[in-house]
Design a protein around this motif. Sequence first.
Motif, PDB file in Angstrom:
ATOM      1  N   VAL A  39       0.860  -1.183   0.000  1.00  0.00           N
ATOM      2  CA  VAL A  39       0.000   0.000   0.000  1.00  0.00           C
ATOM      3  C   VAL A  39       0.890   1.224   0.000  1.00  0.00           C
ATOM      4  CG1 VAL A  39      -1.753   1.280   1.268  1.00  0.00           C
ATOM      5  CG2 VAL A  39      -1.808  -1.208   1.252  1.00  0.00           C
ATOM      6  N   TYR A  40       0.610   2.160  -0.889  1.00  0.00           N
ATOM      7  CA  TYR A  40       1.378   3.397  -0.973  1.00  0.00           C
ATOM      8  C   TYR A  40       0.417   4.565  -1.048  1.00  0.00           C
ATOM      9  CZ  TYR A  40       4.700   6.886  -2.544  1.00  0.00           C
ATOM     10  OH  TYR A  40       5.477   8.000  -2.645  1.00  0.00           O
ATOM     11  N   ARG A  41       0.664   5.595  -0.254  1.00  0.00           N
ATOM     12  CA  ARG A  41      -0.175   6.788  -0.268  1.00  0.00           C
ATOM     13  C   ARG A  41       0.515   7.877  -1.067  1.00  0.00           C
ATOM     14  NH1 ARG A  41      -3.689   7.418   4.936  1.00  0.00           N
ATOM     15  NH2 ARG A  41      -3.847   5.252   5.537  1.00  0.00           N
ATOM     16  N   PHE A  42      -0.202   8.432  -2.020  1.00  0.00           N
ATOM     17  CA  PHE A  42       0.317   9.527  -2.824  1.00  0.00           C
ATOM     18  C   PHE A  42       0.055  10.840  -2.105  1.00  0.00           C
ATOM     19  CE2 PHE A  42      -0.542   6.178  -5.866  1.00  0.00           C
ATOM     20  CZ  PHE A  42       0.630   6.184  -6.602  1.00  0.00           C
TER      21      PHE A  42
END
Length: 70
Positions: A39-42
Amino acid sequence: MNLRDPFYLMSWSAHTTLDKGVLNSHSIWDNRRIIMTFVYRFGRTTGAQQQRRSGGAGDEQSRVGGGGQQ
């Protein structure tokens, strides 16, 4: 990370007795799985979370200067 059926235990057995015979059945299938999720948050990652906006009414009050107080 998720690990499914690491000990290879998924199986089923059946025993059926009919008038003209007996049926025994056993089945094992390979259901072992390793699932990895990333999971990666921009956006901005430093500092506190951006405060939620109160909506159009709050913006209008801040422009007018306090919501009609004189």
